[in-house]
Design an enzyme around this catalytic site. Structure first.
Site, PDB file in Angstrom:
ATOM      1  N   CYS A   1      22.055 -15.488  10.808  1.00  0.00           N
ATOM      2  CA  CYS A   1      21.934 -16.717  10.050  1.00  0.00           C
ATOM      3  C   CYS A   1      21.170 -17.744  10.869  1.00  0.00           C
ATOM      4  O   CYS A   1      20.915 -17.555  12.052  1.00  0.00           O
ATOM      5  CB  CYS A   1      23.317 -17.271   9.700  1.00  0.00           C
ATOM      6  SG  CYS A   1      24.344 -16.140   8.716  1.00  0.00           S
TER       7      CYS A   1
ATOM      8  N   GLY B   1      26.577 -15.493  13.703  1.00  0.00           N
ATOM      9  CA  GLY B   1      27.189 -14.495  14.584  1.00  0.00           C
ATOM     10  C   GLY B   1      28.328 -13.768  13.906  1.00  0.00           C
ATOM     11  O   GLY B   1      28.423 -13.722  12.676  1.00  0.00           O
TER      12      GLY B   1
ATOM     13  N   TYR C   1      12.863  -8.344  16.692  1.00  0.00           N
ATOM     14  CA  TYR C   1      12.723  -8.453  15.230  1.00  0.00           C
ATOM     15  C   TYR C   1      13.011  -9.831  14.653  1.00  0.00           C
ATOM     16  O   TYR C   1      12.215 -10.373  13.905  1.00  0.00           O
ATOM     17  CB  TYR C   1      13.638  -7.419  14.567  1.00  0.00           C
ATOM     18  CG  TYR C   1      13.675  -7.494  13.054  1.00  0.00           C
ATOM     19  CD1 TYR C   1      12.669  -6.919  12.285  1.00  0.00           C
ATOM     20  CD2 TYR C   1      14.718  -8.128  12.395  1.00  0.00           C
ATOM     21  CE1 TYR C   1      12.694  -6.996  10.891  1.00  0.00           C
ATOM     22  CE2 TYR C   1      14.757  -8.207  11.007  1.00  0.00           C
ATOM     23  CZ  TYR C   1      13.753  -7.639  10.264  1.00  0.00           C
ATOM     24  OH  TYR C   1      13.774  -7.717   8.897  1.00  0.00           O
TER      25      TYR C   1
ATOM     26  N   ASP D   1       5.863  -0.185  14.205  1.00  0.00           N
ATOM     27  CA  ASP D   1       6.916  -1.038  13.651  1.00  0.00           C
ATOM     28  C   ASP D   1       7.756  -1.575  14.794  1.00  0.00           C
ATOM     29  O   ASP D   1       7.741  -1.028  15.912  1.00  0.00           O
ATOM     30  CB  ASP D   1       7.792  -0.267  12.670  1.00  0.00           C
ATOM     31  CG  ASP D   1       8.437  -1.183  11.631  1.00  0.00           C
ATOM     32  OD1 ASP D   1       8.291  -2.413  11.755  1.00  0.00           O
ATOM     33  OD2 ASP D   1       9.074  -0.667  10.696  1.00  0.00           O
ATOM     34  N   ASP D   2       8.504  -2.651  14.518  1.00  0.00           N
ATOM     35  CA  ASP D   2       9.324  -3.243  15.578  1.00  0.00           C
ATOM     36  C   ASP D   2      10.484  -2.343  15.962  1.00  0.00           C
ATOM     37  O   ASP D   2      10.892  -2.290  17.117  1.00  0.00           O
ATOM     38  CB  ASP D   2       9.839  -4.619  15.151  1.00  0.00           C
ATOM     39  CG  ASP D   2      10.535  -4.575  13.801  1.00  0.00           C
ATOM     40  OD1 ASP D   2      11.684  -4.123  13.741  1.00  0.00           O
ATOM     41  OD2 ASP D   2       9.911  -4.978  12.798  1.00  0.00           O
TER      42      ASP D   2
END
Length: 507
Positions: free
Chosen positions: A2, A102, A257, A365-366
């Site tokens: 978040c 978290g 990411y 890709d990550d």
């Protein structure tokens, strides 16, 4: 994952919080919320949806006040009900709103304590509501009519003693000010900054420094693990270490990411970390296949673009944008439900045939989590005429779930769990698959700040910094995060987000 923000200013903060949340939108697309304080009264607007859809002109006009907090959410084990949108609120003591990023690993035990010992009612299954009530109870125990900074720091110390996991939070005490705090392991990010206003200094707390940049605040620093910052309504600021024991273990997956590349986290430039990821990965490719036949490097947009550019440069191979992204489709990784994720990949990306036809393509890709996305993109590359399709992951194999706020599935749903790289390559349909080595990934981030001795790499190693995660916990987590359980939760929720027969078992 978040995004959180808090601002204490000398003028209305509604527009600044809104703008900050749009900058942090990549951290959560499920719901958004803002709470402001004006003359000791709280004003709130929150709902499901993107920031631009949740807040209209009428809502913004109602969000009066020079102090406020905001939140963008994406769901983990919980549903995407409007009832779970943040910030959360409790009226006692003082009137407290809290926004949280978290996950608490001892949330179930704390829920029991809150009900049986603290005599507090929880209305949702959200651990953010648990965190808020723990903080509120620790403040209420002090019995002060007017809280001081010392009281607030003592309450945060109580939170650290009782709560385990990875968390960063901002809380607003109606009529008094805002507090921001970070877990003793510093797993989740949080920074604060200062801006010179016409009538004095203004302060902002946020998940990422890029939110400060966008609003003209100068980054002061990250909060240290276990540290809290309190800014009262008059703009006075105090900081205090509130944890008896603390050690910085920032989540390295932020650098892979989640974070925006223009953010600075714990002194590490995310952009430079991703450049180094591509360079290290290219060095590994050159070691394994010095006579490689790669014709072109194509990133899977957007978070792998930077690593893809440096990888191509180090290999001396062309870099091309062969996949075009529909920017009106959300981030696939954070979409609930496997069927939704599969459908969204087709809507999200389209291949430019000229960049694939007859070429040996290295897709970058990550990371690879479930393998669903990369499997479909590899198929897309072959349909576009690629001769061979190689796949490079800027992160090591993801073999374990994340327990600190990232919605990674159970180990059994992770494609790399219990499999070799060759087996994963076969499952996703790649002619060759290469992963970043863990030591190289850590070096890519560690080079940005030599003072960070450890990173949270639990998704790659299965070693959890809080030392309280066992097989039983992971089994419960896997059940809660399953797509079937999420669908069941949605069925138990009304269209307005009201709970229908769903409650916490306090027995």
């Amino acid at each position: 994952m978040c995004g959180i923000v808090g601002i204490v200013a000398k003028s209305p903060v509604n527009q600044d919080i809104y703008d900050a949340l749009t900058v942090l939108q990549h951290r959560g697309q499920d719901a958004a919320g803002i709470v402001t304080c004006h003359n000791g009264k709280l004003n709130q607007r929150k709902a499901n949806g993107l920031v631009r859809d949740v807040f209209r002109a009428t809502h913004m006009q109602q969000l009066q006040g020079n102090c406020g907090i905001g939140h963008v959410r994406y769901p983990t084990a919980g549903s995407s009900s409007p009832a779970l949108a943040q910030p959360f609120y409790v009226n006692s003591p003082y009137g407290i709103s809290l926004a949280h990023n978290g996950n608490l690993t001892n949330s179930d035990a704390l829920s029991q304590e809150l009900y049986q010992s603290d005599l507090r009612h929880l209305n949702t299954e959200s651990d953010s509501e648990v965190l808020l009530n723990i903080f509120a109870h620790e403040l209420q125990k002090l019995g002060k009519l007017v809280p001081t900074a010392e009281d607030i720091f003592q309450a945060v110390a109580g939170v650290h003693e009782r709560c385990a996991g990875g968390y960063a939070a901002v809380a607003m005490l109606a009529g008094y000010g805002i507090v921001g705090f970070r877990d003793p392991n510093g797993i989740r990010p949080i920074v604060y900054g200062r801006r010179e206003g016409k009538n004095g200094p203004e302060y902002m707390i946020a998940s990422e420094s890029v939110a400060l940049d966008a609003l003209g605040y100068k980054l002061v620093r990250d909060l240290a693990p276990g540290e809290a910052v309190y800014i009262d309504n008059n703009g006075n600021i105090e900081l205090r270490q509130c944890a008896a024991h603390s050690e910085l273990n920032p989540c390295i997956f932020e650098h892979v990411y989640f974070a925006r590349p223009d953010s600075i986290m714990d002194g590490v430039s995310v952009y430079k970390a991703r450049l180094r990821q591509g360079e290290r990965l290219a060095d590994k490719i050159l070691r394994l296949r010095p006579d490689h036949d790669i014709d072109v490097v194509i990133p899977i947009p957007d978070s792998s673009r930077i690593a893809g550019q440096s990888l191509a440069s180090r290999l001396g191979v062309k870099f091309r944008e062969g996949l075009v992204k529909n920017r009106y489709i959300g981030r696939t990784f954070i979409m609930p439900g496997q069927s939704v994720r599969k459908k969204s990949v087709k809507q999200k990306l389209n291949a430019i045939g000229l960049e694939f036809k007859g070429k040996n393509v290295m897709l970058v890709d990550d990371s690879i989590v479930r393998g669903t996305t990369c499997e479909q993109i590899i198929e897309m590359a072959r349909d576009a005429g690629a001769a061979k399709v190689y796949f490079a992951s800027a992160a090591p194999p993801v073999r374990y779930p994340n327990v600190y706020g990232i919605d990674m599935p159970s180990a059994g749903e992770l494609i790399a769990h219990g499999r070799t790289e060759e087996e994963v390559a076969e499952l996703i349909g790649a002619d060759w698959l290469v992963y970043q080595d863990l030591d190289d990934l850590v070096a890519c981030s560690g080079e940005g700040n030599k003072n960070i001795r450890n990173f949270d790499c639990s998704v790659f190693t299965g070693e959890y910094a809080t030392m309280d995660v066992d097989e039983l916990y992971l089994e419960r987590l896997a059940k809660d995060r399953s797509d079937a359980m999420k669908e069941k939760r949605e069925q138990l929720l009304g269209s307005d987000g009201a709970l229908i027969g769903l409650h916490n078992d306090m027995s």
